[in-house]
Design a protein around this motif. Structure first.
Motif, short mmCIF file in Angstrom:
data_model
loop_
_atom_site.label_atom_id
_atom_site.label_comp_id
_atom_site.label_asym_id
_atom_site.label_seq_id
_atom_site.Cartn_x
_atom_site.Cartn_y
_atom_site.Cartn_z
N ASP A 82 -18.93 133.75 96.58
CA ASP A 82 -17.47 133.16 95.85
C ASP A 82 -18.15 132.24 94.75
OD1 ASP A 82 -15.82 134.17 97.78
OD2 ASP A 82 -15.42 132.32 98.58
N ASN A 83 -19.07 131.24 94.93
CA ASN A 83 -19.53 130.56 93.75
C ASN A 83 -20.18 131.52 92.83
OD1 ASN A 83 -18.73 128.27 95.06
ND2 ASN A 83 -20.63 127.67 95.89
N ILE A 84 -20.74 132.65 92.98
CA ILE A 84 -21.58 133.40 92.15
C ILE A 84 -20.49 134.24 91.28
CG2 ILE A 84 -22.83 135.48 91.84
CD1 ILE A 84 -24.53 134.60 94.58
N ALA A 85 -19.45 134.84 92.08
CA ALA A 85 -18.33 135.57 91.18
C ALA A 85 -17.60 134.51 90.18
CB ALA A 85 -17.63 136.14 92.26
N ALA A 86 -17.19 133.50 90.64
CA ALA A 86 -16.64 132.29 90.00
C ALA A 86 -17.62 132.13 88.74
CB ALA A 86 -16.32 131.02 90.57
N ALA A 87 -18.72 131.82 88.82
CA ALA A 87 -19.69 131.62 87.70
C ALA A 87 -19.86 132.70 86.66
CB ALA A 87 -21.26 131.18 88.28
N ILE A 88 -19.84 134.02 87.25
CA ILE A 88 -19.95 135.00 86.20
C ILE A 88 -18.48 135.31 85.63
CG2 ILE A 88 -20.00 137.49 86.26
CD1 ILE A 88 -22.06 137.36 88.67
N ILE A 89 -17.34 134.97 86.24
CA ILE A 89 -16.20 135.51 85.59
C ILE A 89 -16.04 134.30 84.37
CG2 ILE A 89 -13.78 134.92 85.84
CD1 ILE A 89 -14.03 136.33 88.53
N ASN A 90 -16.33 133.05 84.79
CA ASN A 90 -16.25 131.81 83.68
C ASN A 90 -17.31 132.26 82.48
OD1 ASN A 90 -15.78 129.29 82.59
ND2 ASN A 90 -17.90 128.44 83.36
N ARG A 91 -18.67 132.76 82.64
CA ARG A 91 -19.54 133.05 81.64
C ARG A 91 -18.89 134.12 80.76
NH1 ARG A 91 -25.84 132.41 83.47
NH2 ARG A 91 -25.72 130.44 84.51
N LEU A 92 -18.27 135.26 81.52
CA LEU A 92 -17.69 136.50 80.84
C LEU A 92 -16.50 136.10 80.05
CD1 LEU A 92 -17.56 139.18 83.39
CD2 LEU A 92 -19.02 139.26 81.31
N ALA A 93 -15.84 134.97 80.38
CA ALA A 93 -14.76 134.31 79.63
C ALA A 93 -15.26 133.90 78.29
CB ALA A 93 -13.86 133.38 80.47
N TRP A 94 -16.32 132.95 78.46
CA TRP A 94 -16.84 132.32 77.16
C TRP A 94 -17.66 133.33 76.18
CZ3 TRP A 94 -16.06 127.65 75.26
CH2 TRP A 94 -15.43 126.78 76.19
N ASP A 95 -18.09 134.48 76.62
CA ASP A 95 -18.87 135.31 75.75
C ASP A 95 -17.77 136.29 75.03
OD1 ASP A 95 -20.38 137.33 74.60
OD2 ASP A 95 -21.64 137.43 76.48
N VAL A 96 -17.82 135.98 73.68
CA VAL A 96 -16.98 136.60 72.74
C VAL A 96 -17.28 138.03 72.61
CG1 VAL A 96 -16.29 134.63 71.17
CG2 VAL A 96 -18.15 135.80 70.71
N SER A 97 -18.49 138.43 72.91
CA SER A 97 -18.89 139.97 72.83
C SER A 97 -18.14 140.66 73.98
CB SER A 97 -20.56 139.98 72.84
OG SER A 97 -21.08 139.28 71.97
N VAL A 98 -17.73 140.29 74.99
CA VAL A 98 -17.35 141.04 75.93
C VAL A 98 -15.82 140.77 75.78
CG1 VAL A 98 -17.18 141.35 78.51
CG2 VAL A 98 -19.34 140.49 77.35
N PRO A 99 -14.95 141.86 75.82
CA PRO A 99 -13.51 142.12 75.66
C PRO A 99 -12.93 141.18 77.13
CG PRO A 99 -14.41 144.07 75.15
CD PRO A 99 -15.38 143.35 75.74
#
Length: 134
Positions: A82-99
């Motif tokens: 759960d923590n790993i998934a939440a961290a990845i989702i958070n990082r993806l949200a901050w990465d402007v290169s990923v829609p």
């Protein structure tokens, strides 16, 4: 750089390359070379494991790498799925290169699977790079 003609030279060249790679603790990685280079030992992160393989592949004459390096995370760095998934989702949200909402995340027993589609290759690479330091 001289052309590598035997396995001992190939092994020494990979060990020397590790000395120039700041993200690899060379003392923790063993190197054997035959027709392919085999890496063994343990490192503190998946990023260091990836850096070790990349450094070995940069050596002229190395055509393949068998990466048998184990990752030994520090006790306080271990997370549940759960923590790993939440961290990845958070990082993806901050990465402007990923829609937004283009990449799905699935984590099981610490193994991460990304799914979805993006329009450009750099977006795909940005999504993969997002979790490289976990």
């Amino acid at each position: 750089m001289a052309f590598i003609v035997n396995d001992n030279e190939r092994q020494q060249a990979v060990v020397s390359e590790f000395a120039w790679e700041p993200s690899v603790t060379a003392a923790h990685v063993g190197v054997t070379a035959a027709s392919i280079v085999t890496l063994t030992g343990h490192v503190a992160s998946f990023a260091e494991k990836h850096s070790s393989e990349a450094a070995a592949l940069r050596v002229k004459g190395v055509e393949a790498v068998a990466d048998n390096i184990e990752v030994h995370l520090a006790f306080d760095a271990q997370c549940n799925d759960d923590n790993i998934a939440a961290a990845i989702i958070n990082r993806l949200a901050w990465d402007v290169s990923v829609p937004p909402d283009a990449v799905g995340v699935y984590v099981e027993n610490g193994w991460i699977t990304l799914s979805g589609s993006v329009n450009r290759y750099f977006q795909r690479e940005a999504a993969v790079r997002t979790f490289g330091g976990l």
